[in-house]
Design an enzyme around this catalytic site. Structure first.
Site, short mmCIF file in Angstrom:
data_model
loop_
_atom_site.label_atom_id
_atom_site.label_comp_id
_atom_site.label_asym_id
_atom_site.label_seq_id
_atom_site.Cartn_x
_atom_site.Cartn_y
_atom_site.Cartn_z
N ASP A 10 -13.82 9.04 -1.93
CA ASP A 10 -12.27 9.07 -1.47
C ASP A 10 -11.71 7.80 -2.00
O ASP A 10 -12.51 6.79 -2.01
CB ASP A 10 -12.11 9.37 -0.03
CG ASP A 10 -10.82 9.03 0.48
OD1 ASP A 10 -9.80 9.77 -0.02
OD2 ASP A 10 -10.53 8.48 1.40
N ASP A 12 -8.22 6.19 -0.90
CA ASP A 12 -7.22 5.63 0.03
C ASP A 12 -7.93 5.64 1.43
O ASP A 12 -8.25 6.71 1.92
CB ASP A 12 -5.96 6.32 0.39
CG ASP A 12 -5.21 6.36 -1.10
OD1 ASP A 12 -5.11 5.33 -1.80
OD2 ASP A 12 -4.29 7.42 -1.15
MG MG Z 1 -8.88 8.45 2.85
#
Ligand code: MG
Length: 177
Positions: A10, A12
């Site tokens: 992932d 962010d």
């Molecule tokens: Mg995230």
């Protein structure tokens, strides 16, 4: 062709600080020890692929040109540390869309696995939300949840590990291989 193993990441809250709809490349801020973490995994033969939900595009808050630039900068910064991302995949669809490539759906991981010859059953997904863990499981990877605040919730489906940061996740993965 030999299938490769990968760590799907992932973006962010996992690689960079979650600025919520990041649109300004100057606002990229790396989380602690992300370079060390990926170097460790790289040395054990893992490929890296970013899979990120970007509903800010559907909402008109994030501009695709800026998103591409942000990913170029991340690629360049890691490259200068000897780390290469095989690909950046993003889902530009709205939260309500339930689009097959938007996490928790596994579409981005499945497509990336096909594009890059990845063995999903030898791969991992790491993220800071349960939607990351779920996308990983649905694609057939193992999955680690980053929980910097150690909330100690009961999580369903249970991640293979819950750790505080990417470096701890990397160490966990190596302890399992
Ligand atoms: Mg995230």
């Amino acid at each position: 062709m030999n299938l490769k193993k990968a760590v799907f990441l992932d973006r962010d809250g996992t690689i960079i600080i979650d600025k919520v709809y990041l649109n300004d490349p100057n606002q990229i801020e790396y989380l602690p020890k992300v370079f060390e973490a990926l170097r460790l995994l790289r040395d054990h033969g893992f490929k890296f692929i970013i899979v990120t939900n970007q509903s800010g595009i559907a909402r008109g808050i994030v501009d695709i040109k800026n998103l591409d630039l942000i990913h170029e900068i991340i690629q360049r910064d890691f490259s200068s540390q000897g780390i290469d991302f095989a690909g950046f995949y993003y889902a530009p669809y709205s939260v309500e869309s339930n689009h097959h490539i938007r996490k928790p759906n596994p579409g981005m991981l499945l497509r990336a696995a096909k594009d890059h010859g990845i063995a999903l059953n030898h791969s991992w997904m790491i993220g800071d939300r349960m939607s990351d863990v779920e996308a990983g499981f649905r694609a057939g990877t193992r999955a680690i949840l980053l929980d910097p605040e150690t909330k100690n919730e009961i999580l369903e489906p249970a991640p293979d590990a819950v750790v505080q940061d990417l470096f701890s996740a990397a160490k966990f993965i190596l302890s399992q291989n």
